[in-house]
Design a protein around this motif. Structure first.
Motif, PDB file in Angstrom:
ATOM      1  N   UNK A  83     -14.578  13.755   5.098  1.00 33.19           N
ATOM      2  CA  UNK A  83     -14.529  12.765   3.667  1.00 33.19           C
ATOM      3  C   UNK A  83     -13.853  11.371   4.206  1.00 33.19           C
ATOM      4  N   UNK A  84     -12.518  11.399   4.220  1.00 34.20           N
ATOM      5  CA  UNK A  84     -12.316  10.473   4.665  1.00 34.20           C
ATOM      6  C   UNK A  84     -12.791   9.547   6.017  1.00 34.20           C
ATOM      7  N   UNK A  85     -12.871  10.510   7.286  1.00 33.88           N
ATOM      8  CA  UNK A  85     -13.878   9.540   7.728  1.00 33.88           C
ATOM      9  C   UNK A  85     -15.321   9.289   7.377  1.00 33.88           C
ATOM     10  N   UNK A 118      -8.331  13.024   2.990  1.00 33.47           N
ATOM     11  CA  UNK A 118      -6.457  12.779   3.272  1.00 33.47           C
ATOM     12  C   UNK A 118      -6.484  11.231   2.402  1.00 33.47           C
ATOM     13  N   UNK A 119      -7.569  10.195   2.243  1.00 33.04           N
ATOM     14  CA  UNK A 119      -7.082   8.764   1.946  1.00 33.04           C
ATOM     15  C   UNK A 119      -5.620   8.476   0.832  1.00 33.04           C
ATOM     16  N   UNK A 120      -5.890   9.150  -0.119  1.00 36.30           N
ATOM     17  CA  UNK A 120      -4.404   9.016  -0.659  1.00 36.30           C
ATOM     18  C   UNK A 120      -3.307   9.589  -0.590  1.00 36.30           C
ATOM     19  N   UNK A 122      -2.475   6.643   1.861  1.00 38.89           N
ATOM     20  CA  UNK A 122      -2.927   5.484   1.739  1.00 38.89           C
ATOM     21  C   UNK A 122      -2.162   4.062   2.897  1.00 38.89           C
ATOM     22  N   UNK A 123      -0.682   4.826   2.486  1.00 39.20           N
ATOM     23  CA  UNK A 123       0.265   3.284   3.523  1.00 39.20           C
ATOM     24  C   UNK A 123      -0.261   3.597   4.731  1.00 39.20           C
ATOM     25  N   UNK A 124       0.188   4.634   5.275  1.00 39.98           N
ATOM     26  CA  UNK A 124      -0.157   4.402   6.832  1.00 39.98           C
ATOM     27  C   UNK A 124      -1.653   4.486   7.036  1.00 39.98           C
ATOM     28  N   UNK A 125      -2.674   4.404   6.307  1.00 38.18           N
ATOM     29  CA  UNK A 125      -4.067   3.973   6.298  1.00 38.18           C
ATOM     30  C   UNK A 125      -3.501   2.143   6.299  1.00 38.18           C
ATOM     31  N   UNK A 126      -3.396   1.332   5.179  1.00 40.83           N
ATOM     32  CA  UNK A 126      -2.860   0.755   4.806  1.00 40.83           C
ATOM     33  C   UNK A 126      -2.269  -1.059   5.996  1.00 40.83           C
ATOM     34  N   UNK A 127      -1.238  -0.011   6.389  1.00 42.63           N
ATOM     35  CA  UNK A 127      -0.184  -0.629   7.339  1.00 42.63           C
ATOM     36  C   UNK A 127      -1.000  -0.474   8.914  1.00 42.63           C
ATOM     37  N   UNK A 128      -2.196   0.486   9.281  1.00 41.78           N
ATOM     38  CA  UNK A 128      -1.985   0.589  10.824  1.00 41.78           C
ATOM     39  C   UNK A 128      -3.567  -0.007  10.710  1.00 41.78           C
ATOM     40  N   UNK A 129      -4.313   0.176   9.955  1.00 39.71           N
ATOM     41  CA  UNK A 129      -5.665  -0.428   9.349  1.00 39.71           C
ATOM     42  C   UNK A 129      -5.383  -2.431   9.430  1.00 39.71           C
ATOM     43  N   UNK A 130      -4.720  -2.502   8.963  1.00 37.95           N
ATOM     44  CA  UNK A 130      -3.667  -3.791   9.430  1.00 37.95           C
ATOM     45  C   UNK A 130      -4.055  -4.715  10.019  1.00 37.95           C
ATOM     46  N   UNK A 131      -4.019  -3.614  11.564  1.00 33.66           N
ATOM     47  CA  UNK A 131      -3.888  -4.104  12.811  1.00 33.66           C
ATOM     48  C   UNK A 131      -4.756  -3.339  13.609  1.00 33.66           C
ATOM     49  N   UNK A 132      -5.576  -3.401  13.170  1.00 29.98           N
ATOM     50  CA  UNK A 132      -7.346  -2.818  14.077  1.00 29.98           C
ATOM     51  C   UNK A 132      -8.303  -3.894  14.710  1.00 29.98           C
ATOM     52  N   UNK A 133      -7.436  -2.966  16.090  1.00 31.41           N
ATOM     53  CA  UNK A 133      -8.407  -3.522  17.550  1.00 31.41           C
ATOM     54  C   UNK A 133      -6.785  -3.725  18.257  1.00 31.41           C
ATOM     55  N   UNK A 134      -5.462  -3.942  17.652  1.00 34.66           N
ATOM     56  CA  UNK A 134      -4.564  -4.003  18.580  1.00 34.66           C
ATOM     57  C   UNK A 134      -4.236  -2.482  19.430  1.00 34.66           C
ATOM     58  N   UNK A 135      -5.207  -1.047  18.913  1.00 37.55           N
ATOM     59  CA  UNK A 135      -4.590  -0.588  20.478  1.00 37.55           C
ATOM     60  C   UNK A 135      -6.195  -0.096  20.884  1.00 37.55           C
ATOM     61  N   UNK A 141      -1.595  14.196  -8.952  1.00 31.69           N
ATOM     62  CA  UNK A 141      -0.472  12.888  -8.975  1.00 31.69           C
ATOM     63  C   UNK A 141      -1.165  11.365  -8.097  1.00 31.69           C
ATOM     64  N   UNK A 142      -0.995  12.187  -7.112  1.00 31.40           N
ATOM     65  CA  UNK A 142      -1.089  11.079  -5.300  1.00 31.40           C
ATOM     66  C   UNK A 142      -2.784  10.615  -5.558  1.00 31.40           C
ATOM     67  N   UNK A 143      -3.527  11.468  -6.158  1.00 32.91           N
ATOM     68  CA  UNK A 143      -4.696  10.565  -6.235  1.00 32.91           C
ATOM     69  C   UNK A 143      -4.608   9.297  -7.305  1.00 32.91           C
ATOM     70  N   UNK A 144      -4.125   9.651  -8.584  1.00 32.48           N
ATOM     71  CA  UNK A 144      -4.663   8.500  -9.114  1.00 32.48           C
ATOM     72  C   UNK A 144      -3.647   7.562  -9.133  1.00 32.48           C
ATOM     73  N   UNK A 145      -2.189   7.517  -8.253  1.00 32.66           N
ATOM     74  CA  UNK A 145      -1.516   6.608  -7.852  1.00 32.66           C
ATOM     75  C   UNK A 145      -2.146   6.187  -6.811  1.00 32.66           C
ATOM     76  N   UNK A 146      -3.399   6.185  -6.373  1.00 29.46           N
ATOM     77  CA  UNK A 146      -4.177   6.017  -5.238  1.00 29.46           C
ATOM     78  C   UNK A 146      -5.630   5.535  -6.143  1.00 29.46           C
ATOM     79  N   UNK A 147      -6.188   5.723  -6.423  1.00 28.33           N
ATOM     80  CA  UNK A 147      -7.367   5.590  -7.214  1.00 28.33           C
ATOM     81  C   UNK A 147      -7.211   4.680  -8.392  1.00 28.33           C
ATOM     82  N   UNK A 148      -6.340   5.243  -9.097  1.00 30.66           N
ATOM     83  CA  UNK A 148      -6.519   4.315 -10.730  1.00 30.66           C
ATOM     84  C   UNK A 148      -6.679   5.423 -11.897  1.00 30.66           C
ATOM     85  N   UNK A 149      -6.323   5.939 -12.607  1.00 31.82           N
ATOM     86  CA  UNK A 149      -7.086   6.472 -13.953  1.00 31.82           C
ATOM     87  C   UNK A 149      -8.213   6.052 -14.199  1.00 31.82           C
TER      88      UNK A 149
END
Length: 344
Positions: free
Chosen positions: A195-197, A224-226, A229-242, A280-288
């Protein structure tokens, strides 16, 4: 209040008896046939209705259980199997409308032209609430150009949601020196990964920029995204660096928003085994407003009832107020399906 709150079960599964016979005829996976036959409430719908009478507040939007038509036969026969599945679900909705207001139509995804035709037929002639696809088409990435017309038709013409179900088979090993996945890792952990892929491929291919009104419901609350989420946000902000040539950095330049904002445009269901902390994790990520109640019935240890009961409990145990509980249980589903008139 818990017993009175109306619930639209947005993601649960059936297998119409005629389709079950086709599955047994064409499937080369004996384990799959064994699993499907063992779940009575998957295909014995009168028995399922009797179970649902214990939960009069719950209405189920039906979807076909795996395997989908393209997993069983080639593109010449898959449209026929899709029609058998859709006619079976339509008949269930006609026979027991108070339990099954509508269904998500199955498409023959290995035949995109026929998939468009079946989509139109199921929505216009059967009143389907949307369509279901898998996270890949027999191993092919869902963001391939040949599938874009399906997303475009749903987003711009029908303006209805797409149910996206994960798929990964036991024959795909976890390690290169093995022939298959062990301990059902392919399903327990593999499906949230798939699903995440699929979500990632949609985001980085620019699908949401091209189709900003698309509505995609992800099973198991976004995989896996919720949680990451923060790992995805910070690492994909550097997309291409690896990457050795750094060419993937250009992808970020072509997107109109940071990647994480697109991931939050998906919808997530509450199918998390009844875990309030995961919800709770999913709600924090997607919003209610982006989370929908679902049970995954009848794929639980009790054969159908447990995930309904525990899924409802998880929504009430996560610390939400009455307005937000209503949104998750039925408000969001009614809104996302409003064009289909599946729920009045």
């Amino acid at each position: 209040m818990q017993s009175q709150q109306a619930c639209i079960d947005i993601y649960n599964h059936v297998m119409p008896p005629k389709y079950l016979e086709e599955m047994k005829r064409y499937s080369s996976d004996p384990g799959l046939a064994k699993r499907m036959m063992s779940l009575r409430l998957l295909w014995d719908i009168p028995a399922r209705v009797e179970m649902l009478k214990k939960y009069p507040q719950v209405k189920q939007i039906l979807s076909l259980a795996v395997p989908s038509p393209e997993m069983l036969v080639g593109p010449d026969l898959s449209p026929q199997l899709a029609r058998i599945a859709n006619e079976g679900m339509f008949e269930m909705c006609q026979t027991w409308p108070e339990f099954f207001p509508s269904f998500a139509a199955t498409l023959p995804m290995n035949n995109p032209e026929a998939a468009l035709a079946e989509m139109d037929f199921a929505i216009h002639q059967m009143g389907a609430a949307g369509v279901q696809i898998l996270t890949s088409v027999n191993g092919k990435a869902i963001d391939q150009p040949e599938y874009f017309a399906i997303f475009e038709r749903m987003a711009n013409h029908h303006q209805m949601p797409i149910w996206m179900h994960p798929i990964r088979l036991a024959k795909k090993p976890d390690y290169v020196d093995e022939e298959k996945s062990k301990y059902e890792i392919w399903q327990v952990l593999g499906w949230p990964f798939e699903t995440s892929v699929a979500m990632s491929r949609m985001v980085f291919s620019g699908l949401f920029d091209r189709l900003p009104n698309i509505k995609i419901i992800t099973h198991h609350c976004g995989g896996m995204l919720p949680y990451f989420g923060k790992r995805a946000e910070t690492l994909w902000a550097q997309l291409g660096s690896r990457s050795a040539d750094g060419s993937e950095a250009d992808v970020l330049k072509n997107l109109k928003k940071p990647p994480i904002e697109y991931f939050k445009m998906f919808y997530g269901d509450t199918v998390l085994g009844g875990s309030s902390s995961a919800l709770r994790c999913g709600l924090d990520f997607f919003g209610v407003d982006q989370v929908l109640f679902a049970s995954d019935c009848p794929f639980d240890p009790e054969g159908g009832e447990m995930y309904i009961r525990e899924g409802i409990n998880s929504v009430f145990n996560v610390g939400l107020g009455p307005e937000d509980i209503h949104k998750i249980c039925c408000g969001n589903a009614s809104k996302i399906m409003s064009k289909s008139h599946a729920i009045s």
